[in-house]
Write a protein that holds these residues in place. Structure first.
Motif, PDB file in Angstrom:
ATOM      1  N   ALA A 143      23.741  76.546  15.612  1.00  0.00           N
ATOM      2  CA  ALA A 143      22.998  76.894  14.274  1.00  0.00           C
ATOM      3  C   ALA A 143      22.504  75.631  13.778  1.00  0.00           C
ATOM      4  N   VAL A 144      23.423  74.637  13.764  1.00  0.00           N
ATOM      5  CA  VAL A 144      23.242  73.555  12.778  1.00  0.00           C
ATOM      6  C   VAL A 144      22.487  72.325  13.615  1.00  0.00           C
ATOM      7  N   ARG A 145      23.114  72.298  15.160  1.00  0.00           N
ATOM      8  CA  ARG A 145      22.379  71.263  16.035  1.00  0.00           C
ATOM      9  C   ARG A 145      20.817  71.309  15.910  1.00  0.00           C
ATOM     10  N   SER A 146      20.378  72.375  16.071  1.00  0.00           N
ATOM     11  CA  SER A 146      18.938  72.834  15.962  1.00  0.00           C
ATOM     12  C   SER A 146      18.125  72.110  14.966  1.00  0.00           C
ATOM     13  N   THR A 147      18.862  71.999  13.768  1.00  0.00           N
ATOM     14  CA  THR A 147      18.250  71.523  12.528  1.00  0.00           C
ATOM     15  C   THR A 147      18.526  70.132  12.336  1.00  0.00           C
ATOM     16  N   LEU A 148      19.629  69.508  13.115  1.00  0.00           N
ATOM     17  CA  LEU A 148      20.065  68.235  12.868  1.00  0.00           C
ATOM     18  C   LEU A 148      19.326  67.232  13.924  1.00  0.00           C
ATOM     19  N   GLY A 149      19.308  67.858  15.008  1.00  0.00           N
ATOM     20  CA  GLY A 149      18.732  67.105  16.405  1.00  0.00           C
ATOM     21  C   GLY A 149      20.036  66.246  16.959  1.00  0.00           C
ATOM     22  N   HIS A 150      20.946  66.634  16.549  1.00  0.00           N
ATOM     23  CA  HIS A 150      22.086  66.057  17.335  1.00  0.00           C
ATOM     24  C   HIS A 150      23.483  67.050  16.753  1.00  0.00           C
ATOM     25  N   GLN A 151      24.537  66.735  17.413  1.00  0.00           N
ATOM     26  CA  GLN A 151      26.008  67.668  17.265  1.00  0.00           C
ATOM     27  C   GLN A 151      26.216  67.313  15.687  1.00  0.00           C
ATOM     28  N   LEU A 185      27.599  66.172   5.089  1.00  0.00           N
ATOM     29  CA  LEU A 185      27.610  64.958   5.618  1.00  0.00           C
ATOM     30  C   LEU A 185      26.957  64.756   6.960  1.00  0.00           C
ATOM     31  N   SER A 186      26.821  65.628   7.773  1.00  0.00           N
ATOM     32  CA  SER A 186      25.932  65.384   9.119  1.00  0.00           C
ATOM     33  C   SER A 186      24.215  65.113   8.842  1.00  0.00           C
ATOM     34  N   PHE A 187      24.115  65.556   7.756  1.00  0.00           N
ATOM     35  CA  PHE A 187      22.624  65.071   7.435  1.00  0.00           C
ATOM     36  C   PHE A 187      22.582  63.801   7.070  1.00  0.00           C
ATOM     37  N   ALA A 188      23.595  63.086   6.836  1.00  0.00           N
ATOM     38  CA  ALA A 188      23.415  61.587   6.430  1.00  0.00           C
ATOM     39  C   ALA A 188      23.199  60.831   7.815  1.00  0.00           C
ATOM     40  N   VAL A 189      23.233  61.497   8.948  1.00  0.00           N
ATOM     41  CA  VAL A 189      22.989  60.833  10.244  1.00  0.00           C
ATOM     42  C   VAL A 189      21.779  60.275  10.458  1.00  0.00           C
ATOM     43  N   ARG A 190      21.354  58.897  10.666  1.00  0.00           N
ATOM     44  CA  ARG A 190      20.031  58.601  10.567  1.00  0.00           C
ATOM     45  C   ARG A 190      19.374  58.580  12.076  1.00  0.00           C
ATOM     46  N   PRO A 191      18.041  58.272  12.166  1.00  0.00           N
ATOM     47  CA  PRO A 191      17.352  58.405  13.198  1.00  0.00           C
ATOM     48  C   PRO A 191      18.060  57.834  14.419  1.00  0.00           C
ATOM     49  N   PRO A 235      13.395  67.839   6.072  1.00  0.00           N
ATOM     50  CA  PRO A 235      12.912  69.085   6.705  1.00  0.00           C
ATOM     51  C   PRO A 235      12.889  68.864   8.414  1.00  0.00           C
ATOM     52  N   PRO A 236      13.056  70.035   8.981  1.00  0.00           N
ATOM     53  CA  PRO A 236      13.564  69.860  10.354  1.00  0.00           C
ATOM     54  C   PRO A 236      12.539  69.224  11.230  1.00  0.00           C
ATOM     55  N   HIS A 237      11.017  69.385  10.925  1.00  0.00           N
ATOM     56  CA  HIS A 237      10.146  69.021  11.708  1.00  0.00           C
ATOM     57  C   HIS A 237      10.122  67.545  11.528  1.00  0.00           C
ATOM     58  N   ARG A 238      10.281  67.127  10.410  1.00  0.00           N
ATOM     59  CA  ARG A 238      10.211  65.392  10.140  1.00  0.00           C
ATOM     60  C   ARG A 238      11.320  64.741  10.666  1.00  0.00           C
ATOM     61  N   ARG A 239      12.504  65.553  10.504  1.00  0.00           N
ATOM     62  CA  ARG A 239      13.875  64.772  10.787  1.00  0.00           C
ATOM     63  C   ARG A 239      13.765  64.673  12.552  1.00  0.00           C
ATOM     64  N   LEU A 240      13.530  65.855  13.248  1.00  0.00           N
ATOM     65  CA  LEU A 240      13.237  65.948  15.002  1.00  0.00           C
ATOM     66  C   LEU A 240      12.432  65.010  15.283  1.00  0.00           C
ATOM     67  N   ALA A 241      11.218  64.844  14.547  1.00  0.00           N
ATOM     68  CA  ALA A 241      10.357  63.909  15.018  1.00  0.00           C
ATOM     69  C   ALA A 241      10.747  62.434  15.007  1.00  0.00           C
ATOM     70  N   GLU A 242      11.380  62.132  13.752  1.00  0.00           N
ATOM     71  CA  GLU A 242      11.615  60.768  13.621  1.00  0.00           C
ATOM     72  C   GLU A 242      12.911  60.391  14.609  1.00  0.00           C
ATOM     73  N   ARG A 243      13.897  61.349  14.925  1.00  0.00           N
ATOM     74  CA  ARG A 243      14.691  61.117  16.002  1.00  0.00           C
ATOM     75  C   ARG A 243      14.102  60.941  17.493  1.00  0.00           C
ATOM     76  N   ARG A 244      13.102  61.709  17.654  1.00  0.00           N
ATOM     77  CA  ARG A 244      12.401  61.664  19.014  1.00  0.00           C
ATOM     78  C   ARG A 244      11.771  60.290  19.096  1.00  0.00           C
ATOM     79  N   SER A 245      11.133  59.660  18.124  1.00  0.00           N
ATOM     80  CA  SER A 245      10.639  58.390  18.047  1.00  0.00           C
ATOM     81  C   SER A 245      11.387  57.384  18.266  1.00  0.00           C
ATOM     82  N   ARG A 246      12.874  57.466  18.050  1.00  0.00           N
ATOM     83  CA  ARG A 246      13.677  56.493  18.249  1.00  0.00           C
ATOM     84  C   ARG A 246      14.386  56.497  19.732  1.00  0.00           C
TER      85      ARG A 246
END
Length: 246
Positions: A143-151, A185-191, A235-246
């Protein structure tokens, strides 16, 4: 060079269980460099038990696991901060394995590893232990990994570098006692950063999260609340896009 490890254990009225956790820490093949017990306004003998086992006991009278965790993290002096719950029992080589996993993480390629998260096994009879543990933790991670883009970090069993905590702590709101501290705290993980999942880094834990449908529902309600709260800034769309760009 082997990194030093501080163990941080928030505790509120769990003195009896805390004694078992500290006893298992005392029996480690490689000892932690320091153990910090954060006494979160306990009415029992948490403070006395912590001191009996040689832990540094600090009082945090503002009730809430997130506040207690932050207080312990701020006091930690080691390179790595290992966050445990008070109701766990560690295998004798647990700290030794944490050392080795962080060595492997430092040598890995790709995104920078800023967290190592393990697993837990509920202390239940027979096959129930593995079955319920897999279902409970599997649902949380999926549930949480899909919104974070990581474990996600798992509050019962995770570790982070102290230098990373010092970098991100000012961006984290500690005043909301309704959030799950590990998820928050998991949401503090950067792209350009990630969390390393080590499924076989397992400890035993009390099965009380499974006791009663009301408690089970409350935990999931707090989980979704934590996600929706963090979506305001990430938000998930922005967070996941930022992670993919890195």
């Amino acid at each position: 060079m082997k990194k030093s490890i501080s163990v941080v254990i928030p505790c509120k009225n769990d003195g009896a269980l805390l004694a078992e956790a500290l006893e298992s820490l005392a029996e480690q093949t490689v000892k932690a460099d320091e153990i910090i017990v954060v006494n979160n306004a306990s009415a029992d003998d948490t403070k006395t038990i912590g001191e009996k086992f040689g832990a540094q006991v600090v009082n945090e009278d503002r009730i809430g696991v997130l506040r207690a965790t932050a207080t312990g993290f701020d006091l930690a002096k080691s390179d790595i901060i290992l966050r445990l719950d008070a109701d766990v029992v560690l295998k004798p080589d647990f700290i030794e394995r944490v050392h080795q996993i962080w060595t492997n993480a430092a040598e890995s390629s790709g995104k920078k590893v800023v967290g190592v998260t393990g697993s837990a096994r509920f202390m239940l009879p027979g096959r129930k232990a593995d079955l319920y543990s897999r279902l409970y933790l599997g649902a949380y991670r999926a549930a949480v990994r899909s919104t974070l883009g990581h474990q996600p970090l798992f509050g019962t069993n995770f570790s982070i570098p102290r230098c990373w905590w010092e970098q991100v702590r000012e961006s984290i709101d500690f005043n909301n006692s309704l959030v799950h501290d590990d998820m928050h705290l998991s949401f503090a993980v950067r792209p350009d950063e990630t969390v390393w999942l080590q499924k076989d880094l397992t400890l035993d834990t009390d099965p009380r999260p499974l006791h009663g449908i009301r408690q089970f529902i409350n935990r999931f309600r707090r989980g979704f609340y934590t996600i929706f709260l963090n979506w305001k800034n990430s938000p998930p769309h922005r967070r996941l896009a930022e992670r993919r760009s890195r």
